[in-house]
Design a protein around this motif. Sequence first.
Motif, mmCIF file in Angstrom:
data_model
loop_
_atom_site.group_PDB
_atom_site.id
_atom_site.type_symbol
_atom_site.label_atom_id
_atom_site.label_comp_id
_atom_site.label_asym_id
_atom_site.label_seq_id
_atom_site.Cartn_x
_atom_site.Cartn_y
_atom_site.Cartn_z
ATOM 1 N N ASP A 60 42.292 25.148 44.914
ATOM 2 C CA ASP A 60 41.555 24.625 46.069
ATOM 3 C C ASP A 60 41.778 25.436 47.342
ATOM 4 O O ASP A 60 40.861 25.600 48.158
ATOM 5 C CB ASP A 60 41.950 23.174 46.310
ATOM 6 N N SER A 61 42.973 25.934 47.533
ATOM 7 C CA SER A 61 43.306 26.589 48.802
ATOM 8 C C SER A 61 42.571 27.919 49.017
ATOM 9 O O SER A 61 42.543 28.424 50.145
ATOM 10 C CB SER A 61 44.809 26.817 48.905
ATOM 11 N N VAL A 62 41.970 28.476 47.974
ATOM 12 C CA VAL A 62 41.273 29.764 48.130
ATOM 13 C C VAL A 62 39.770 29.643 47.915
ATOM 14 O O VAL A 62 39.044 30.623 48.112
ATOM 15 C CB VAL A 62 41.854 30.847 47.195
ATOM 16 N N LYS A 63 39.301 28.475 47.546
ATOM 17 C CA LYS A 63 37.867 28.297 47.307
ATOM 18 C C LYS A 63 37.074 28.626 48.560
ATOM 19 O O LYS A 63 37.426 28.209 49.663
ATOM 20 C CB LYS A 63 37.574 26.862 46.868
ATOM 21 N N GLY A 64 36.004 29.399 48.391
ATOM 22 C CA GLY A 64 35.181 29.792 49.518
ATOM 23 C C GLY A 64 35.681 31.028 50.250
ATOM 24 O O GLY A 64 34.963 31.582 51.091
ATOM 25 N N ARG A 65 36.894 31.475 49.929
ATOM 26 C CA ARG A 65 37.443 32.671 50.582
ATOM 27 C C ARG A 65 37.702 33.800 49.582
ATOM 28 O O ARG A 65 37.545 34.969 49.926
ATOM 29 C CB ARG A 65 38.755 32.322 51.291
ATOM 30 N N PHE A 66 38.101 33.457 48.385
ATOM 31 C CA PHE A 66 38.415 34.454 47.354
ATOM 32 C C PHE A 66 37.313 34.465 46.300
ATOM 33 O O PHE A 66 36.752 33.418 45.969
ATOM 34 C CB PHE A 66 39.738 34.142 46.667
ATOM 35 N N THR A 67 37.057 35.644 45.754
ATOM 36 C CA THR A 67 36.099 35.786 44.659
ATOM 37 C C THR A 67 36.718 36.646 43.564
ATOM 38 O O THR A 67 37.118 37.795 43.821
ATOM 39 C CB THR A 67 34.793 36.430 45.129
ATOM 40 N N ILE A 68 36.800 36.091 42.380
ATOM 41 C CA ILE A 68 37.289 36.845 41.232
ATOM 42 C C ILE A 68 36.103 37.454 40.505
ATOM 43 O O ILE A 68 35.029 36.851 40.427
ATOM 44 C CB ILE A 68 38.114 35.933 40.290
ATOM 45 N N SER A 69 36.295 38.664 40.004
ATOM 46 C CA SER A 69 35.230 39.320 39.241
ATOM 47 C C SER A 69 35.878 40.309 38.271
ATOM 48 O O SER A 69 37.080 40.554 38.328
ATOM 49 C CB SER A 69 34.238 40.034 40.166
ATOM 50 N N ARG A 70 35.035 40.852 37.410
ATOM 51 C CA ARG A 70 35.549 41.821 36.445
ATOM 52 C C ARG A 70 34.461 42.824 36.105
ATOM 53 O O ARG A 70 33.262 42.506 36.175
ATOM 54 C CB ARG A 70 36.038 41.119 35.182
ATOM 55 N N ASP A 71 34.881 44.015 35.751
ATOM 56 C CA ASP A 71 33.978 45.052 35.276
ATOM 57 C C ASP A 71 34.470 45.440 33.884
ATOM 58 O O ASP A 71 35.455 46.186 33.754
ATOM 59 C CB ASP A 71 33.988 46.254 36.219
ATOM 60 N N ASN A 72 33.822 44.904 32.878
ATOM 61 C CA ASN A 72 34.285 45.138 31.512
ATOM 62 C C ASN A 72 34.128 46.599 31.097
ATOM 63 O O ASN A 72 34.886 47.089 30.261
ATOM 64 C CB ASN A 72 33.553 44.225 30.542
ATOM 65 N N ALA A 73 33.165 47.297 31.682
ATOM 66 C CA ALA A 73 32.994 48.719 31.357
ATOM 67 C C ALA A 73 34.163 49.549 31.889
ATOM 68 O O ALA A 73 34.498 50.594 31.314
ATOM 69 C CB ALA A 73 31.680 49.233 31.928
ATOM 70 N N LYS A 74 34.771 49.075 32.966
ATOM 71 C CA LYS A 74 35.901 49.797 33.560
ATOM 72 C C LYS A 74 37.245 49.159 33.227
ATOM 73 O O LYS A 74 38.287 49.617 33.701
ATOM 74 C CB LYS A 74 35.740 49.854 35.089
ATOM 75 N N ASN A 75 37.213 48.094 32.438
ATOM 76 C CA ASN A 75 38.456 47.376 32.088
ATOM 77 C C ASN A 75 39.253 47.001 33.332
ATOM 78 O O ASN A 75 40.480 47.185 33.390
ATOM 79 C CB ASN A 75 39.323 48.224 31.152
ATOM 80 N N THR A 76 38.553 46.475 34.314
ATOM 81 C CA THR A 76 39.191 46.188 35.594
ATOM 82 C C THR A 76 38.849 44.786 36.069
ATOM 83 O O THR A 76 37.697 44.365 36.014
ATOM 84 C CB THR A 76 38.788 47.218 36.652
ATOM 85 N N LEU A 77 39.871 44.113 36.552
ATOM 86 C CA LEU A 77 39.763 42.785 37.153
ATOM 87 C C LEU A 77 39.905 42.946 38.666
ATOM 88 O O LEU A 77 40.677 43.794 39.132
ATOM 89 C CB LEU A 77 40.883 41.904 36.611
ATOM 90 N N TYR A 78 39.168 42.132 39.409
ATOM 91 C CA TYR A 78 39.211 42.208 40.871
ATOM 92 C C TYR A 78 39.484 40.841 41.479
ATOM 93 O O TYR A 78 39.209 39.798 40.877
ATOM 94 C CB TYR A 78 37.878 42.724 41.416
ATOM 95 N N LEU A 79 40.004 40.879 42.706
ATOM 96 C CA LEU A 79 40.098 39.673 43.521
ATOM 97 C C LEU A 79 39.736 40.067 44.945
ATOM 98 O O LEU A 79 40.515 40.764 45.617
ATOM 99 C CB LEU A 79 41.492 39.051 43.464
ATOM 100 N N GLN A 80 38.547 39.672 45.362
ATOM 101 C CA GLN A 80 38.113 39.898 46.738
ATOM 102 C C GLN A 80 38.636 38.743 47.583
ATOM 103 O O GLN A 80 38.315 37.587 47.304
ATOM 104 C CB GLN A 80 36.590 39.977 46.815
ATOM 105 N N MET A 81 39.398 39.071 48.599
ATOM 106 C CA MET A 81 40.025 38.054 49.435
ATOM 107 C C MET A 81 39.524 38.207 50.862
ATOM 108 O O MET A 81 39.768 39.246 51.495
ATOM 109 C CB MET A 81 41.545 38.194 49.375
ATOM 110 N N ASN A 82 38.821 37.201 51.340
ATOM 111 C CA ASN A 82 38.276 37.211 52.698
ATOM 112 C C ASN A 82 38.945 36.133 53.543
ATOM 113 O O ASN A 82 39.518 35.183 53.012
ATOM 114 C CB ASN A 82 36.766 36.977 52.656
ATOM 115 N N ASN A 83 38.835 36.292 54.860
ATOM 116 C CA ASN A 83 39.416 35.331 55.798
ATOM 117 C C ASN A 83 40.865 35.019 55.420
ATOM 118 O O ASN A 83 41.273 33.861 55.324
ATOM 119 C CB ASN A 83 38.585 34.042 55.832
ATOM 120 N N LEU A 84 41.623 36.062 55.237
ATOM 121 C CA LEU A 84 43.015 35.893 54.824
ATOM 122 C C LEU A 84 43.823 35.225 55.919
ATOM 123 O O LEU A 84 43.599 35.464 57.118
ATOM 124 C CB LEU A 84 43.627 37.247 54.461
ATOM 125 N N GLN A 85 44.759 34.398 55.496
ATOM 126 C CA GLN A 85 45.615 33.657 56.403
ATOM 127 C C GLN A 85 47.083 33.952 56.089
ATOM 128 O O GLN A 85 47.408 34.383 54.971
ATOM 129 C CB GLN A 85 45.336 32.165 56.280
#
Length: 123
Positions: A60-85
């Motif tokens: 709950d504490s990161v909803k609306g601020r963090f976005t998880i994603s992945r690129d299976n072609a690059k075998n890479t996981l991401y975490l975009q973190m906005n409005n960091l506190q």
Amino acid sequence: QVQLVESGGGLVQPGGSLRLSCAASGFTFSAYWMYWVRQAPGKGLEWVSTIGGTNTYYTDSVKGRFTISRDNAKNTLYLQMNNLQPEDTALYYCARPRDRSRLPLQWNPNDYWGQGTQVTVSS
């Protein structure tokens, strides 16, 4: 062997953004749920987010601020973190469940983990 290597951490001011990456190798990346866990100074581990296919989950504490994603072609996981506190300051780990059928909505010490990347939010 399974390897997970995080990168992208650093020092950022409150309200700033960072994107974490996790490079995976040694397994069929697209076949597994992947997730992020963090540990703030002096505190316990906290599950942050999970992704599998197009399904995503967040604490709950990161909803609306963090976005998880992945690129299976690059075998890479991401975490975009906005409005960091300041309370987001932590060591961030990516992880893979040992059992690919398990949806990881909590951290598990028996899963595969990276070495972590430090995120510090401070003015």
